[in-house]
Design a protein around this motif. Structure first.
Motif, PDB file in Angstrom:
ATOM      1  N   ARG A   1      93.009  92.905  48.436  1.00  0.00           N
ATOM      2  CA  ARG A   1      92.178  92.097  47.532  1.00  0.00           C
ATOM      3  C   ARG A   1      92.307  90.618  47.871  1.00  0.00           C
ATOM      4  N   PHE A   2      93.520  90.160  48.088  1.00  0.00           N
ATOM      5  CA  PHE A   2      93.720  88.754  48.447  1.00  0.00           C
ATOM      6  C   PHE A   2      93.042  88.435  49.778  1.00  0.00           C
ATOM      7  N   LEU A   3      93.108  89.373  50.721  1.00  0.00           N
ATOM      8  CA  LEU A   3      92.507  89.156  52.034  1.00  0.00           C
ATOM      9  C   LEU A   3      90.983  89.146  51.961  1.00  0.00           C
ATOM     10  N   GLU A   4      90.417  90.185  51.373  1.00  0.00           N
ATOM     11  CA  GLU A   4      88.960  90.350  51.381  1.00  0.00           C
ATOM     12  C   GLU A   4      88.247  89.344  50.483  1.00  0.00           C
ATOM     13  N   GLU A   5      88.904  88.930  49.395  1.00  0.00           N
ATOM     14  CA  GLU A   5      88.288  87.948  48.502  1.00  0.00           C
ATOM     15  C   GLU A   5      88.676  86.520  48.860  1.00  0.00           C
ATOM     16  N   ASP A   6      89.471  86.394  49.933  1.00  0.00           N
ATOM     17  CA  ASP A   6      89.906  85.084  50.425  1.00  0.00           C
ATOM     18  C   ASP A   6      90.521  84.249  49.301  1.00  0.00           C
ATOM     19  N   ILE A   7      91.439  84.874  48.580  1.00  0.00           N
ATOM     20  CA  ILE A   7      92.163  84.171  47.509  1.00  0.00           C
ATOM     21  C   ILE A   7      93.219  83.290  48.158  1.00  0.00           C
TER      22      ILE A   7
ATOM     23  N   PRO B   1      99.394  82.349  55.394  1.00  0.00           N
ATOM     24  CA  PRO B   1      98.081  82.328  56.037  1.00  0.00           C
ATOM     25  C   PRO B   1      98.098  81.550  57.352  1.00  0.00           C
ATOM     26  N   LYS B   2      97.477  82.109  58.377  1.00  0.00           N
ATOM     27  CA  LYS B   2      97.349  81.404  59.647  1.00  0.00           C
ATOM     28  C   LYS B   2      96.412  80.204  59.469  1.00  0.00           C
ATOM     29  N   GLU B   3      96.648  79.156  60.245  1.00  0.00           N
ATOM     30  CA  GLU B   3      95.750  78.002  60.190  1.00  0.00           C
ATOM     31  C   GLU B   3      94.336  78.418  60.574  1.00  0.00           C
ATOM     32  N   LYS B   4      94.242  79.329  61.530  1.00  0.00           N
ATOM     33  CA  LYS B   4      92.941  79.854  61.937  1.00  0.00           C
ATOM     34  C   LYS B   4      93.069  81.355  62.149  1.00  0.00           C
TER      35      LYS B   4
ATOM     36  N   ASP C   1     106.770 100.647  64.815  1.00  0.00           N
ATOM     37  CA  ASP C   1     106.073 100.550  63.528  1.00  0.00           C
ATOM     38  C   ASP C   1     104.750  99.788  63.618  1.00  0.00           C
ATOM     39  N   TYR C   2     104.461  99.217  64.771  1.00  0.00           N
ATOM     40  CA  TYR C   2     103.235  98.443  64.989  1.00  0.00           C
ATOM     41  C   TYR C   2     102.037  99.381  64.961  1.00  0.00           C
ATOM     42  N   GLY C   3     101.013  98.992  64.198  1.00  0.00           N
ATOM     43  CA  GLY C   3      99.859  99.874  64.089  1.00  0.00           C
ATOM     44  C   GLY C   3      98.667  99.161  63.490  1.00  0.00           C
ATOM     45  N   VAL C   4      97.748  99.945  62.933  1.00  0.00           N
ATOM     46  CA  VAL C   4      96.493  99.400  62.426  1.00  0.00           C
ATOM     47  C   VAL C   4      96.729  98.349  61.345  1.00  0.00           C
ATOM     48  N   VAL C   5      97.576  98.673  60.360  1.00  0.00           N
ATOM     49  CA  VAL C   5      97.793  97.732  59.250  1.00  0.00           C
ATOM     50  C   VAL C   5      98.475  96.460  59.741  1.00  0.00           C
ATOM     51  N   SER C   6      99.385  96.584  60.713  1.00  0.00           N
ATOM     52  CA  SER C   6     100.045  95.403  61.286  1.00  0.00           C
ATOM     53  C   SER C   6      99.002  94.457  61.860  1.00  0.00           C
ATOM     54  N   ILE C   7      98.096  95.023  62.646  1.00  0.00           N
ATOM     55  CA  ILE C   7      97.091  94.213  63.335  1.00  0.00           C
ATOM     56  C   ILE C   7      96.101  93.586  62.357  1.00  0.00           C
ATOM     57  N   MET C   8      95.575  94.395  61.442  1.00  0.00           N
ATOM     58  CA  MET C   8      94.558  93.879  60.524  1.00  0.00           C
ATOM     59  C   MET C   8      95.086  92.729  59.672  1.00  0.00           C
ATOM     60  N   LEU C   9      96.317  92.857  59.190  1.00  0.00           N
ATOM     61  CA  LEU C   9      96.861  91.796  58.341  1.00  0.00           C
ATOM     62  C   LEU C   9      97.358  90.613  59.156  1.00  0.00           C
ATOM     63  N   GLN C  10      97.916  90.879  60.340  1.00  0.00           N
ATOM     64  CA  GLN C  10      98.427  89.782  61.157  1.00  0.00           C
ATOM     65  C   GLN C  10      97.315  88.977  61.818  1.00  0.00           C
ATOM     66  N   CYS C  11      96.078  89.448  61.738  1.00  0.00           N
ATOM     67  CA  CYS C  11      94.946  88.618  62.149  1.00  0.00           C
ATOM     68  C   CYS C  11      94.805  87.418  61.210  1.00  0.00           C
ATOM     69  N   ALA C  12      95.207  87.604  59.968  1.00  0.00           N
ATOM     70  CA  ALA C  12      95.034  86.560  58.952  1.00  0.00           C
ATOM     71  C   ALA C  12      96.335  85.877  58.547  1.00  0.00           C
ATOM     72  N   TYR C  13      97.461  86.592  58.667  1.00  0.00           N
ATOM     73  CA  TYR C  13      98.728  86.070  58.157  1.00  0.00           C
ATOM     74  C   TYR C  13      99.843  86.176  59.197  1.00  0.00           C
ATOM     75  N   ASP C  14     100.744  85.216  59.163  1.00  0.00           N
ATOM     76  CA  ASP C  14     102.021  85.364  59.846  1.00  0.00           C
ATOM     77  C   ASP C  14     102.930  86.110  58.871  1.00  0.00           C
TER      78      ASP C  14
END
Length: 294
Positions: free
Chosen positions: A142-148, A213-216, A173-186
């Motif tokens: 929710r925080f990711l998709e709504e850009d809270i 949140p990543k700067e970009k 343990d690296y997988g889909v959820v790791s990648i999707m969230l780490q695109c936006a967050y450290d």
């Protein structure tokens, strides 16, 4: 701060006594396991690096154990609590703090942006939570998709999930959820929390992660194609990338020769395994496939 009682909520006996006096029983449906250990409470709050300038949103305060220490350090703490039976308990345990507000709502439905605009319009909030396991993914998404907007999010979650969220490329343990969230967050793994320090005791250990949140954000040319490639690559992670990608329907029947050529153009061996690709490589690969398809 008022002259009301300050409770030692990190003491299991104190926590149990408070719940018994209020006739409160924890509910599995709400994932209620309350942390009762000073060392780990301090560890979580320290990870959030809270200052007197910070407004904190806490999801699921329970009886107020983490909340109490955060009220000592923060400008204001707003706790979102779904269980109305905990509201009078929080009124007692946190009654000494005039910088505490409780919102009796479901965090998945609450107007979080409205709360932020009201209490911290000019400064990004910090989010801290002993997050019920069953809502971990919905809350984060929710925080990711709504850009809270937030400056950091410190979450105590199921250890297995914490490992997945923070896993780097090359890790089991690296997988889909790791990648999707780490695109936006450290995402950093901060500490492990044993099941023995909760009341009632859960069946598994917990882990604490800090998300910044990543700067970009890392974004692909075609986000839906990117998601399909990542999910397809990890669907059968023991396969080579060439064989995994050959089964991704969103590639529209692209031949193995064409996929091989694109992989090699990105410096990736067709025999490579998906878990060894960095997020940047997945983005570049998706963009190359998108460009090839026109």
């Amino acid at each position: 701060m008022s002259d009301k009682n300050i409770y030692k909520l990190t003491s299991p006996s104190v926590a149990i006594d408070i719940m018994q006096r209020h006739g409160f029983h924890t509910m599995k449906a709400f994932g209620q396991n309350f942390l009762c250990d000073e060392h780990y409470v301090c560890g979580i709050v320290d990870a959030a690096e809270i200052t007197k300038d910070d407004v904190v949103i806490e999801i699921g305060p329970g009886i107020g154990t983490l909340t109490q220490l955060m009220c000592e350090r923060a400008k204001h703490v707003i706790a979102i609590e779904i269980d109305k039976k905990l509201i009078p308990i929080l009124g007692e345990t946190l009654g000494a703090y005039d910088n505490f507000t409780v919102v009796n709502e479901d965090v998945l439905k609450a107007d979080i942006k409205g709360i932020i605009n009201r209490y911290s319009p000019s400064r990004a909030v910090k989010v801290v939570s002993n997050l019920p396991y069953y809502i971990t993914t919905p809350v984060i998404m929710r925080f990711l998709e709504e850009d809270i907007k937030f400056s950091s999010m410190v979450l105590m979650i199921q250890l297995e999930v914490a490992d997945r969220l923070s896993a780097p490329a090359g890790n089991k343990d690296y997988g889909v959820v790791s990648i999707m969230l780490q695109c936006a967050y450290d995402i950093e793994f901060m500490l492990k929390v044993p099941a023995s320090v909760f009341v009632p005791r859960p069946q598994v250990n917990s882990g604490v992660v800090r998300m910044t949140p990543k700067e970009k954000r890392l974004t692909a040319r075609d986000n839906e194609l990117f998601k399909a490639i990542v999910k397809g690559a990890f669907a059968q992670r023991r396969k080579t990338l060439l064989n995994s990608l050959s089964s991704v329907k969103e590639l529209g029947g692209m031949s193995k020769d064409a996929i091989t050529a694109i992989l090699q153009s990105q410096g990736i061996a067709p025999t490579e395994r998906c878990e060894n690709l960095t997020i940047e490589q997945f983005v570049a690969l998706s963009d190359a496939i998108s460009a090839e398809r026109g």
